[in-house]
Design a protein around this motif. Sequence first.
Motif, short mmCIF file in Angstrom:
data_model
loop_
_atom_site.label_atom_id
_atom_site.label_comp_id
_atom_site.label_asym_id
_atom_site.label_seq_id
_atom_site.Cartn_x
_atom_site.Cartn_y
_atom_site.Cartn_z
N ASN A 10 -20.37 -81.39 9.30
CA ASN A 10 -19.56 -81.16 8.11
C ASN A 10 -19.29 -79.66 7.92
N LYS A 11 -18.58 -79.34 6.85
CA LYS A 11 -18.19 -77.95 6.60
C LYS A 11 -19.41 -77.06 6.38
N GLU A 12 -20.40 -77.57 5.67
CA GLU A 12 -21.58 -76.74 5.38
C GLU A 12 -22.31 -76.36 6.67
N ASN A 44 -15.49 -85.95 4.72
CA ASN A 44 -15.17 -84.64 5.29
C ASN A 44 -13.74 -84.24 4.95
N ASP A 45 -13.60 -83.05 4.41
CA ASP A 45 -12.29 -82.46 4.13
C ASP A 45 -11.88 -81.66 5.36
N LEU A 46 -11.00 -82.23 6.19
CA LEU A 46 -10.68 -81.58 7.45
C LEU A 46 -9.97 -80.24 7.26
N ASN A 47 -9.08 -80.17 6.29
CA ASN A 47 -8.43 -78.89 6.02
C ASN A 47 -9.44 -77.86 5.53
N GLY A 48 -10.44 -78.31 4.78
CA GLY A 48 -11.49 -77.41 4.32
C GLY A 48 -12.33 -76.88 5.47
N ILE A 49 -12.59 -77.73 6.47
CA ILE A 49 -13.34 -77.28 7.65
C ILE A 49 -12.52 -76.26 8.43
N ILE A 50 -11.22 -76.52 8.57
CA ILE A 50 -10.35 -75.56 9.26
C ILE A 50 -10.38 -74.22 8.56
N GLU A 51 -10.29 -74.24 7.23
CA GLU A 51 -10.30 -72.99 6.46
C GLU A 51 -11.63 -72.26 6.65
N LYS A 96 -20.17 -73.65 8.49
CA LYS A 96 -20.26 -72.34 7.85
C LYS A 96 -21.60 -71.69 8.13
N TYR A 97 -22.68 -72.48 8.07
CA TYR A 97 -24.02 -71.94 8.30
C TYR A 97 -24.16 -71.42 9.72
N MET A 98 -23.73 -72.22 10.70
CA MET A 98 -23.86 -71.83 12.10
C MET A 98 -23.05 -70.58 12.41
N LEU A 99 -21.82 -70.50 11.88
CA LEU A 99 -20.96 -69.35 12.15
C LEU A 99 -21.49 -68.10 11.45
N ARG A 100 -22.11 -68.27 10.29
CA ARG A 100 -22.65 -67.13 9.56
C ARG A 100 -23.92 -66.61 10.23
N ARG A 101 -24.78 -67.52 10.68
CA ARG A 101 -26.04 -67.10 11.29
C ARG A 101 -25.83 -66.35 12.59
N VAL A 102 -24.85 -66.76 13.37
CA VAL A 102 -24.52 -66.04 14.61
C VAL A 102 -23.07 -65.61 14.47
N ASP A 103 -22.90 -64.47 13.82
CA ASP A 103 -21.58 -64.03 13.37
C ASP A 103 -20.88 -63.22 14.45
N SER A 104 -20.27 -63.94 15.36
CA SER A 104 -19.54 -63.33 16.47
C SER A 104 -18.27 -64.12 16.71
N PRO A 105 -17.16 -63.46 17.01
CA PRO A 105 -15.93 -64.20 17.32
C PRO A 105 -16.07 -65.10 18.54
N ASN A 106 -17.05 -64.83 19.38
CA ASN A 106 -17.27 -65.67 20.57
C ASN A 106 -18.04 -66.94 20.25
N ASN A 107 -18.63 -67.00 19.08
CA ASN A 107 -19.34 -68.19 18.62
C ASN A 107 -18.38 -68.99 17.73
N GLY A 108 -17.81 -70.05 18.28
CA GLY A 108 -16.82 -70.80 17.53
C GLY A 108 -16.98 -72.30 17.69
N VAL A 109 -15.94 -73.02 17.30
CA VAL A 109 -16.01 -74.47 17.26
C VAL A 109 -14.86 -75.11 18.04
N THR A 110 -15.14 -76.33 18.49
CA THR A 110 -14.10 -77.25 18.89
C THR A 110 -13.81 -78.10 17.67
N PHE A 111 -12.60 -77.99 17.15
CA PHE A 111 -12.25 -78.79 15.97
C PHE A 111 -11.74 -80.14 16.45
N CYS A 112 -12.57 -81.17 16.29
CA CYS A 112 -12.22 -82.52 16.73
C CYS A 112 -11.87 -83.34 15.49
N THR A 113 -10.59 -83.68 15.36
CA THR A 113 -10.14 -84.41 14.18
C THR A 113 -10.83 -85.77 14.06
#
Length: 347
Positions: A215-217, A246-253, A220-237
Amino acid sequence: MEMSFRWYGEDDPVTLEDIRQIPGMTGIVSAVYDIPAGEVWPLERIERLKQTIAQQGLKLNVIESVPVHEEVKMGAASRDKWIDNYKETIRNLSRAGIRTICYNFMPVFDWTRSELEAELPDGSNSLKYDEETVRQLDPLSGELTLPGWDLSYQTEDLRKIMDAYQSMSEEQLMENLIYFLEQVIPVAEEEDVLLAIHPDDPPWPIFGLPRVVTNKENVKYMLRRVDSPNNGVTFCTGSYGANPENDLNGIIEAAKGRIHFVHARNVKWIGSRSFQETSHSIKDGSLDLTAILQKLHDVGFSGPIRPDHGRMIWGETGRPGYGLYDRALGAAYLNGIIDTLEEKTGE
């Protein structure tokens, strides 16, 4: 956005010759599939795969996936050995010119469905997840095996692993993920490689196993804890979208600027924690892919996207979810939306 297609190598009944005929198709998403999880991928194997794809006028643009060894997920004492191997694989992929790696951190089992050929009203069939059916399954019995599952474990070894996870909290699993990222992301930064974690599929615990990319939380937690542009996500709809909460637009934001890869598919909610995959059309499923792609466009996503899964239509048989025809239709559908969005902005 760079339209891409999953290809399972020389044994895939869908050939590169087939894929190159899909309008707008440029990228191939693939992997070296016969190397056990945790072992280093040799550079020559990666180069051979890349060359095979290039010979058909296509580009190997995403590796999906480089599996994470189970002992890393479990936080075992031996995990650093497997993480060092993962670092070396990142380096070899970089040497071969690969810039995006998709991976997941799902304990034991990859994506899970209760039926592989569930019939749809139009006579086609697709992947289905029924919560009640899955609850009654014993994963140790061998009664359900799915593409993507690691079937190399002996039953007793699998039982020990399953037992170990029963006492692991989601917080512990998340910390094991953070530990892994803290080790590998500096190498990804050095090698200019983007790591894109795939969400858990479905996005809730199964078989008593914890799941933490749901989910979004979590994101956000994972990206904040390892705050690097190389640490990202595969957004799977389809994975995030399997849960109506799950608010998909919220996750994208929440993940904007850190979305490195997109899987686009639609699902139809058919009950509490139950869903069936459909065509990509917003008229067939519960997800508004037009609005989702609009949001991705608005936050500046321009990376690789692939039509994910698909129905079996027109009598096609093959790897469940990975036939040619419906994924080709999905690519055309997605390209139509993308062309319209780009036309509006003059891109």
